[in-house]
Design a protein around this motif. Sequence first.
Motif, PDB file in Angstrom:
ATOM      1  N   LEU A  32       0.822  -1.309   0.023  1.00  0.00           N
ATOM      2  CA  LEU A  32       0.010   0.152   0.085  1.00  0.00           C
ATOM      3  C   LEU A  32       0.834   1.219  -0.010  1.00  0.00           C
ATOM      4  O   LEU A  32       1.583   1.355   0.934  1.00  0.00           O
ATOM      5  N   VAL A  33       0.679   2.284  -1.102  1.00  0.00           N
ATOM      6  CA  VAL A  33       1.402   3.356  -1.220  1.00  0.00           C
ATOM      7  C   VAL A  33       0.555   4.491  -1.401  1.00  0.00           C
ATOM      8  O   VAL A  33      -0.834   4.395  -1.551  1.00  0.00           O
ATOM      9  N   ASP A  34       1.388   5.797  -0.918  1.00  0.00           N
ATOM     10  CA  ASP A  34       0.295   6.871  -1.015  1.00  0.00           C
ATOM     11  C   ASP A  34       0.631   7.605  -2.792  1.00  0.00           C
ATOM     12  O   ASP A  34       1.331   7.030  -3.314  1.00  0.00           O
ATOM     13  N   ALA A  35      -0.067   8.992  -2.735  1.00  0.00           N
ATOM     14  CA  ALA A  35       0.045   9.377  -4.115  1.00  0.00           C
ATOM     15  C   ALA A  35       1.689   9.849  -4.317  1.00  0.00           C
ATOM     16  O   ALA A  35       2.029   9.977  -5.342  1.00  0.00           O
ATOM     17  N   ASN A  36       2.490  10.057  -3.286  1.00  0.00           N
ATOM     18  CA  ASN A  36       3.880  10.148  -3.293  1.00  0.00           C
ATOM     19  C   ASN A  36       4.551   8.895  -3.526  1.00  0.00           C
ATOM     20  O   ASN A  36       6.089   9.050  -3.348  1.00  0.00           O
ATOM     21  N   ASP A  37       4.069   7.844  -3.685  1.00  0.00           N
ATOM     22  CA  ASP A  37       4.649   6.554  -3.557  1.00  0.00           C
ATOM     23  C   ASP A  37       5.528   6.195  -2.286  1.00  0.00           C
ATOM     24  O   ASP A  37       6.447   5.391  -2.229  1.00  0.00           O
TER      25      ASP A  37
END
Length: 473
Positions: free
Chosen positions: A429-434
Motif C-alpha cells: 500500500l502506497v500513497d500518491a507520493n509513492d
Amino acid sequence: MRSFVKQFIKQHDLLQPNTTIIVGVSGGPDSMALLHYLHSIQKEWNLKLIACSVDHMLRGDASRDDMEYVESYCKEMDILFYGKRMDVLAYKNAHHLSVEVAARKCRYHVFKEVMTSHQANSLALAHHGDDQVETMLMRQVRGSFGVSLAGIPVKRPFATGHIIRPFLCVTKYHLEQYCKEYGISPRYDNSNMSCDYVRNRFRHVILPFLKKENPKVHVRFQYMSERMTEDQRYLEQLAKEHVDRVILNDSEQGLRIDISTFLKIPLPLQRRVIHLILNYLYSNKGLLSLHHSIHIEALLQLLQTDHPSSEEHLPNGLVVKRSYNTCLFSFNIESDSINAYQTILSIPGTTKCPTGNFTVEFADAYQSTSNTSNTIYLKMTDICEPLKIRTRCHGDRIRPKGMSGTQKLKSIFINEKVERNERAIWPILVDANDRVLWLPLLRQRQPKPRGQEKSAFIKITFLPTVKLGRKTE
C-alpha cells in the motif's frame, strides 16, 4: 512342472473355486501354456475361463494372425474368447510414450474392460521366472526405488479382482517343454530376438550367464522378490505414519512440507516419505511416476542442506522449491503466473488485485484492539490520495512502527523468511507520493494514530486469495 505350479498356487492363494478367470493370451508359448494349464484344472476348480487377446497392430498381418490363432484354439477347446485390436502407434504418438509403455497401457486397458464386463475375480498372466530375473535386474540398473525393486508381484489388486501370475515359479524352458508335451504349437514374435529392446539384451546376454552359474537362479530371485516386498511394505507403512505430520498444507498451489519436522524422521523413512509424496502428486495428476532413486537422493540433499533457498526439477514438470524451513512441491505454482501490478484503492469499497481483496470502510475512531496483521487504520488527514496497491519496486523502504529510521522491504522479506516467488507478488500500500504505508501481513508504517474525530480514520482489511505463507487474523 505341474507340481511346481500347483504348490505355488496353493502357497500364494492364487485360485479359488467357483470363480471367473480372464487369461491374457498372446499366442506365444508362455500364455498358451497358461491357458492350457488352467483349462486342464477347470473342472476341478469349477472355473469360468475367458481368453483375452490384444492385437497391438505393430507387426501387420503377423500380429493379426496371432490373435486369430488364439481364437481358433479357444473354439477348438470350447473356451470363451475376446479379442480386440488396438492402434498402439497412434496411442504412443498421442501421449508421447515409448512403444513398450504404450503397448502395455493399451493391453491393460482391454484387460480392465473385459474383467469389468464379466465381473471377473482374476486376470491370469503368464510371466515366468526368467521374466522376474530380467525385471529385477533392469529396475536395479534403471535406479528404481522401494517395492519396485522387488520386480513382478505374484498377486496384486486390479479392476474387479486381482492379477495373478502362477508361472513365476518356472522358467521359459519349462513352458516350452510343456507346449511340446501337450502338442501345442505356439506363435513366435521375432521382435523378441532383437537386441534393440532393453529387456532382450538382459535376456540374451545377462540371463544365460546367471543360469550357467546357478541353473535355479530364478528360484533365488523369486525368494528375494517376496522377502523384499514384505520388507518394503512394512517400511512404507511406517513412512505413511509420518507423512501427515510433515505436510503443512495441500492445495491447488502445491503441497508444502515442514523441513524441521521431516528431518526428525529416521533417514531410511525420509526416503520413503519423499517417495510416497511423489507418488501421490503424480497419481493425482494422472501421470506416470517416472522418478527414480537419483531424484529421491537429490531431494534428500535439498532438504538436508543449510542453504535456505534452492530447487529441483523432476520428470513431468514437477518442481520442488525450498525456502527457509518449508519446501513446496508443485506442478504449477500459481504465484509464478502473476505479473507485476498496480491499482488505485477505492475509498470506501472493495478493490480486487491479483493476490487478494482490499476492503476500505470509514471508522468513527481508531480501535487499537482491532489492529491485526491484515488490518490497518489510517488517519485521513495524514494520507495523500489516491492510495494505490502495487508490487514492490527497487529501493522500496518503510518506516516501521517503533523505529526512527527506515528499512528496506527486501530486508523485511528476508528477515520474515518470505519465499522469493511470494516477494515478487506481495501487495504494498502506497500513497500518491509513492510512500510505502503498509506491507500487509508484515509491517505498518507509522505509530498507532490517536484521536476520536468522527470519520477521521479509514479501516483497510486485506484478505489474500493466493498462498502468501502467512495466516490472517
